[in-house]
Scaffold this motif. Structure first.
Motif, short mmCIF file in Angstrom:
data_model
loop_
_atom_site.label_atom_id
_atom_site.label_comp_id
_atom_site.label_asym_id
_atom_site.label_seq_id
_atom_site.Cartn_x
_atom_site.Cartn_y
_atom_site.Cartn_z
N THR A 130 29.57 22.62 78.70
CA THR A 130 28.20 22.13 78.68
C THR A 130 28.08 20.81 79.44
OG1 THR A 130 27.80 23.22 76.57
CG2 THR A 130 26.28 21.47 77.18
N CYS A 131 28.97 19.88 79.14
CA CYS A 131 28.92 18.57 79.79
C CYS A 131 29.18 18.70 81.29
CB CYS A 131 29.93 17.62 79.15
SG CYS A 131 29.51 17.17 77.45
N ASN A 132 30.13 19.56 81.66
CA ASN A 132 30.42 19.78 83.07
C ASN A 132 29.20 20.33 83.80
OD1 ASN A 132 32.56 19.26 84.75
ND2 ASN A 132 33.83 20.90 83.97
N ALA A 133 28.53 21.31 83.18
CA ALA A 133 27.34 21.90 83.78
C ALA A 133 26.24 20.85 83.94
CB ALA A 133 26.84 23.06 82.94
N ASP A 134 26.04 20.03 82.90
CA ASP A 134 25.03 18.97 82.97
C ASP A 134 25.36 17.97 84.07
OD1 ASP A 134 24.32 18.68 79.39
OD2 ASP A 134 23.73 20.18 80.87
N ALA A 135 26.62 17.58 84.20
CA ALA A 135 27.03 16.63 85.23
C ALA A 135 26.81 17.22 86.62
CB ALA A 135 28.48 16.23 85.05
N SER A 136 27.09 18.51 86.77
CA SER A 136 26.88 19.17 88.05
C SER A 136 25.40 19.26 88.37
CB SER A 136 27.50 20.57 88.05
OG SER A 136 28.90 20.47 87.95
N ASP A 137 24.58 19.59 87.36
CA ASP A 137 23.13 19.66 87.56
C ASP A 137 22.58 18.33 88.04
OD1 ASP A 137 22.29 21.87 84.77
OD2 ASP A 137 23.08 22.30 86.76
N LYS A 138 23.16 17.24 87.52
CA LYS A 138 22.71 15.89 87.89
C LYS A 138 23.38 15.39 89.17
CE LYS A 138 21.77 14.77 83.11
NZ LYS A 138 21.48 13.69 82.22
N LYS A 139 24.25 16.23 89.74
CA LYS A 139 24.97 15.91 90.98
C LYS A 139 25.72 14.58 90.89
CE LYS A 139 21.71 18.48 93.94
NZ LYS A 139 21.66 19.60 93.09
N LEU A 140 26.37 14.36 89.73
CA LEU A 140 27.13 13.14 89.52
C LEU A 140 28.50 13.23 90.16
CD1 LEU A 140 26.24 12.48 85.77
CD2 LEU A 140 25.28 11.37 87.79
#
Length: 91
Positions: A63-73
Motif C-alpha cells: 500500500t505504501c509503495n503504491a501511494d509513493a509511486s502515485d505521488k511520484k516520490l
C-alpha cells in the motif's frame, strides 16, 4: 482444432491503481450499498487510513509503495514518506 486450456496462466503485475483497488476491495468486505460506495470512493482517493490494524507488514509495504509511486516520490522524499507510512502515521 481445440485449444489447450491447461496452459499455465501468466502472472500479471498490478499497476499502483489496480493494487489500490484490490486493497480497498479487501477493506470494504462486509460493507454494502451506499456505505460500500462511499467507502470505496474515499479509499481510492486515499482519504481512509492507509494502514488498518489487521494489515500485515507485507500489505503495508504494498500500500505504501503504491501511494509513493502515485505521488511520484523519489530519493529522500520517498524514503521519508515510506518510513511514515509504514509506521501507520497519516500522510
Amino acid at each position: 482444432m481445440a485449444r489447450d486450456t491447461a496452459a499455465p496462466a501468466k502472472t500479471k503485475t498490478l499497476t499502483p491503481q489496480q493494487q489500490r483497488m484490490a486493497d480497498c476491495n479487501k477493506q470494504a468486505a462486509g460493507k454494502a450499498g451506499d456505505e460500500r460506495k462511499a467507502f470505496m470512493s474515499s479509499c481510492l482517493k486515499g482519504e481512509t487510513p492507509a494502514v488498518s490494524a489487521k494489515q500485515t507488514q507485507q500489505e503495508k509495504m504494498k500500500t505504501c509503495n503504491a501511494d509513493a509511486s502515485d505521488k511520484k516520490l523519489k530519493g529522500a522524499d520517498r524514503k521519508a514518506f515510506m518510513s511514515t507510512c509504514l509506521r501507520g502515521e497519516t500522510h
